[in-house]
Design an enzyme around this catalytic site. Structure first.
Site, PDB file in Angstrom:
ATOM      1  N   TYR A  40       0.809  -1.217   0.000  1.00 34.27           N
ATOM      2  CA  TYR A  40       0.000   0.000   0.000  1.00 34.27           C
ATOM      3  C   TYR A  40       0.844   1.271   0.000  1.00 34.27           C
ATOM      4  O   TYR A  40       0.298   2.370  -0.013  1.00 34.27           O
ATOM      5  CB  TYR A  40      -0.905   0.024   1.239  1.00 34.27           C
ATOM      6  CG  TYR A  40      -2.142  -0.834   1.124  1.00 34.27           C
ATOM      7  CD1 TYR A  40      -2.052  -2.211   0.983  1.00 34.27           C
ATOM      8  CD2 TYR A  40      -3.410  -0.262   1.181  1.00 34.27           C
ATOM      9  CE1 TYR A  40      -3.183  -3.005   0.896  1.00 34.27           C
ATOM     10  CE2 TYR A  40      -4.553  -1.046   1.087  1.00 34.27           C
ATOM     11  CZ  TYR A  40      -4.438  -2.409   0.947  1.00 34.27           C
ATOM     12  OH  TYR A  40      -5.564  -3.180   0.861  1.00 34.27           O
TER      13      TYR A  40
ATOM     14  N   LYS B 262       4.074 -14.613   3.389  1.00 28.50           N
ATOM     15  CA  LYS B 262       4.242 -15.468   2.214  1.00 28.50           C
ATOM     16  C   LYS B 262       5.726 -15.525   1.903  1.00 28.50           C
ATOM     17  O   LYS B 262       6.178 -15.258   0.781  1.00 28.50           O
ATOM     18  CB  LYS B 262       3.397 -14.890   1.058  1.00 28.50           C
ATOM     19  CG  LYS B 262       3.292 -15.759  -0.168  1.00 28.50           C
ATOM     20  CD  LYS B 262       2.479 -17.035   0.014  1.00 28.50           C
ATOM     21  CE  LYS B 262       2.613 -17.904  -1.222  1.00 28.50           C
ATOM     22  NZ  LYS B 262       2.024 -19.248  -1.056  1.00 28.50           N
TER      23      LYS B 262
ATOM     24  N   ASP C 132      -1.863 -18.342   2.424  1.00 27.84           N
ATOM     25  CA  ASP C 132      -2.836 -19.194   1.722  1.00 27.84           C
ATOM     26  C   ASP C 132      -3.409 -20.236   2.676  1.00 27.84           C
ATOM     27  O   ASP C 132      -4.625 -20.440   2.771  1.00 27.84           O
ATOM     28  CB  ASP C 132      -2.217 -19.824   0.454  1.00 27.84           C
ATOM     29  CG  ASP C 132      -0.799 -20.355   0.643  1.00 27.84           C
ATOM     30  OD1 ASP C 132      -0.227 -20.209   1.742  1.00 27.84           O
ATOM     31  OD2 ASP C 132      -0.265 -20.947  -0.316  1.00 27.84           O
TER      32      ASP C 132
ATOM     33  N   ASP D  28      -5.999  -6.956   4.939  1.00 29.42           N
ATOM     34  CA  ASP D  28      -7.221  -6.491   4.265  1.00 29.42           C
ATOM     35  C   ASP D  28      -8.058  -7.691   3.840  1.00 29.42           C
ATOM     36  O   ASP D  28      -9.257  -7.767   4.107  1.00 29.42           O
ATOM     37  CB  ASP D  28      -6.833  -5.644   3.046  1.00 29.42           C
ATOM     38  CG  ASP D  28      -8.047  -5.210   2.246  1.00 29.42           C
ATOM     39  OD1 ASP D  28      -8.995  -4.696   2.851  1.00 29.42           O
ATOM     40  OD2 ASP D  28      -8.038  -5.408   1.013  1.00 29.42           O
TER      41      ASP D  28
ATOM     42  N   ASP E  65     -11.813  -9.434   5.533  1.00 31.29           N
ATOM     43  CA  ASP E  65     -13.076  -9.657   4.812  1.00 31.29           C
ATOM     44  C   ASP E  65     -13.509 -11.120   4.939  1.00 31.29           C
ATOM     45  O   ASP E  65     -14.683 -11.412   5.130  1.00 31.29           O
ATOM     46  CB  ASP E  65     -12.949  -9.288   3.322  1.00 31.29           C
ATOM     47  CG  ASP E  65     -13.496  -7.892   3.010  1.00 31.29           C
ATOM     48  OD1 ASP E  65     -13.298  -6.978   3.844  1.00 31.29           O
ATOM     49  OD2 ASP E  65     -14.121  -7.709   1.945  1.00 31.29           O
TER      50      ASP E  65
HETATM   51  C1  IPM Z   1     -10.423  -1.470   3.844  1.00 31.85           C
HETATM   52  C2  IPM Z   1     -10.518  -1.098   2.381  1.00 31.85           C
HETATM   53  C3  IPM Z   1      -9.346  -0.235   1.935  1.00 31.85           C
HETATM   54  C4  IPM Z   1      -8.090  -1.073   2.149  1.00 31.85           C
HETATM   55  C5  IPM Z   1      -9.437   0.291   0.498  1.00 31.85           C
HETATM   56  C6  IPM Z   1     -10.669   1.133   0.288  1.00 31.85           C
HETATM   57  C7  IPM Z   1      -8.227   1.055   0.078  1.00 31.85           C
HETATM   58  O1  IPM Z   1     -10.658  -2.242   1.605  1.00 31.85           O
HETATM   59  O2  IPM Z   1     -10.362  -0.571   4.683  1.00 31.85           O
HETATM   60  O3  IPM Z   1     -10.458  -2.667   4.152  1.00 31.85           O
HETATM   61  O4  IPM Z   1      -7.719  -1.882   1.284  1.00 31.85           O
HETATM   62  O5  IPM Z   1      -7.464  -0.903   3.193  1.00 31.85           O
HETATM   63 MN    MN Z   2     -10.918  -4.071   2.765  1.00 32.02          MN
END
Ligand code: IPM
Ligand code: MN
Ligand code: NAD
Length: 357
Positions: free
Chosen positions: A143, A194, A227, A251, A255
Site C-alpha cells: 500500500y 508469504k 494461503d 485487508d 473480509d
Molecule cells: C479497507 C478497504 C481499503 C483497504 C481500500 C478502500 C483502500 O478495503 O479498509 O479494508 O484496502 O485498506
Molecule cells: Mn478491505
C-alpha cells in the site's frame, strides 16, 4: 475550531460515500446515547469529504488536515470512501490511506467475533470458536504507493508496485500483536506471511517474528503462510486468537473473517497509533450495490464507535454499545443482511434506545 469540551472528547466525523453516509449518522446517535448515559462530554465535528465534494471542487484531504487532527481531535469516526463516479478512487486513496499513513496509524485492529451461531455460514460453530482478531500492518507493504508505469497505454507497458517492508514497521506491528494478546489475556499469536515466495520482504517478517517472540515466552507463537491461514480460518477458526500480518493480507483476511461472523455489515475496525489521534470505521466499503436504499447494516459502524470508546478510555460505553448489538441480533432487530426486515435508521434508533436504557 471545535471547543475543548472540558474532560470531554473531540471527535471528527467523516461519513464519506455511499452507505457510509447512511450508517455513520446511526453510529453517531448510538455514540451520543452512550456518552449521555455515562455522563460524558462529546464535541462532534462533521467533515463533508468524499466523492460529492471531490467532484464539486476537487477537495480530497485538505493540506492542513493532518495538523488539524493532531491538534484538535482525540479520534475520528469514518463511514466509507469509494464511488463509481471516481473510477480510480483517487479521493478515497487521498483521504483514507492519507489519514492512515500521515497520522501513522500503524495498527489496524479488526475483530472477528461471532455474536450468534445462527450468523456463521460454518457448520456447528459456536461463539467461543469464532473469536479472534486480525492485527493488520497499516502504513506500508504493497500500500506504500511506490511504483510506476513505463510506456503506459502501449502494448509494451510495464507497471510496478513495490512491497515496502521496513524493520521498524514490521517490528512495531509484531510487538503490538504480542502486547495486544497480553492486554486481552490471550495466549496465541499467529504471524502470517508469504515468505516462501516473497523471499526478501517477508523474509524480514520471519526474522523479526523469531526475535520478538522470544520476549513473550508466555504467549504461544506460530506461523502460517497466508494461503494456508485463509483455509484454516474457514476450516477451524477456533485455533486463532490473534493474527498479525501485512497490509494487503490483513485487508483480505479481515473480509474473510467478516464472512465468518455474519458479513461485512457487522465488522468494525480501529486504525490506531497508541496515544495519538486514531481512526475508527467499519471494515466494509461504500457498498454501491445497496447504497441509497436504507438497508445497510449500521452495526459495523456502531461497533467501530464502540472500539473508539474503548480507545478513549470509556470502557463502560464500549461495553454498552456491544451489548446493544448483541441484544438486537438476539431479538432479530436487524437489517436484511442478517435476515431481518428493519431499515438502517430503525436499527440505529433501536440500538441508541437500548444503549440509553
Ligand atoms: C479497507 C478497504 C481499503 C483497504 C481500500 C478502500 C483502500 O478495503 O479498509 O479494508 O484496502 O485498506
Ligand atoms: Mn478491505
Ligand atoms: P463493500 O464492502 O462496499 O461491499 C461488499 C459487499 O458487502 C456488497 O455486497 C455490499 O452490499 C455488502 N455490504 C457492505 N457493507 C454493508 C452493510 N453495512 N450492510 C450490508 N451489506 C453490506 O466492498 P466493494 O463493493 O468491494 O467496494 C465498494 C467501494 O467501497 C469501492 O469503491 C471500494 O474501494 C470502497 N471500499 C472502501 C472501504 C473503506 O472506506 N474503508 C472499504 C472497502 C471498500
Amino acid at each position: 475550531m471545535p471547543e475543548r469540551a472540558g474532560s470531554g472528547k473531540r471527535i471528527a466525523v467523516i461519513p464519506g460515500d455511499g452507505v457510509g453516509k447512511e450508517v455513520t449518522p446511526e453510529a453517531v446517535k448510538i455514540l451520543r446515547a452512550a456518552a449521555k448515559r455515562g455522563g460524558r462530554e462529546l464535541a462532534l465535528t462533521e467533515f463533508d469529504w468524499g466523492a460529492d465534494r471531490y467532484l464539486r471542487d476537487g477537495t480530497s484531504l485538505p493540506a492542513d488536515a493532518i495538523e488539524m487532527f493532531r491538534r484538535e481531535f482525540d479520534a475520528i469516526l469514518l463511514g466509507a470512501l469509494g464511488d463509481p463516479r471516481v473510477p480510480d478512487n483517487q479521493h478515497a486513496a487521498d483521504i483514507l490511506l492519507g489519514l492512515r499513513f500521515k497520522l501513522d496509524l500503524y495498527a489496524n485492529e479488526r475483530p472477528c467475533v461471532l455474536f450468534d451461531p445462527r450468523l456463521t455460514p460454518l457448520k456447528n460453530r459456536t461463539e467461543k470458536e469464532v473469536n479472534f482478531w486480525v492485527i493488520r500492518e497499516n502504513t506500508e507493504g504493497l500500500y506504500a504507493g511506490m511504483g510506476g508505469f513505463f510506456k503506459k497505454g502501449t502494448p509494451d507497458e510495464i507497471a510496478t508496485q513495490e512491497d515496502v517492508n521496513t524493520r521498524k514497521g514490521v517490528e512495531r506491528i509484531i510487538r503490538y500483536a504480542f502486547e495486544f494478546a497480553r492486554r486481552h489475556g490471550l495466549k496465541r499469536v499467529c504471524m502470517s506471511d508469504k515468505s516462501n515466495a516473497l523471499t526478501c520482504g517477508h523474509n524480514l517478517w520471519t526474522r523479526v517474528f523469531a526475535e520478538v517472540r522470544r520476549e513473550y515466552p508466555d504467549i504461544q507463537a506460530s506461523h502460517m503462510y497466508i494461503d494456508n491461514l485463509l483455509l484454516q480460518m474457514v476450516r477451524d477458526p477456533s485455533q486463532f486468537q490473534v493474527i498479525v500480518t501485512c497490509n494487503l493480507f490483513g485487508d483480505i483476511a479481515s473480509d474473510v473473517g467478516a464472512g465468518l461472523i455474519g458479513g461485512l455489515g457487522l465488522a468494525p475496525s480501529g486504525n490506531i497509533h497508541p496515544g495519538r489521534v486514531s481512526l475508527f470505521e467499519p471494515v466494509h466499503g461504500s457498498a454501491p450495490d445497496i447504497a441509497g436504499r436504507g438497508i445497510a447494516n449500521p452495526m459495523g459502524a456502531a461497533l467501530a464507535a464502540g472500539m473508539m470508546c474503548e480507545f478513549l478510555g470509556w470502557a463502560a460505553e464500549a461495553k454498552s454499545i456491544e451489548g446493544a448489538v448483541r441484544s438486537a441480533i438476539g431479538e432479530g432487530k436487524t437489517t436484511p443482511d442478517l435476515g431481518g426486515s428493519m431499515t438502517t435508521q430503525q436499527v440505529g434508533e433501536w440500538l441508541a434506545a437500548r444503549v440509553a436504557s
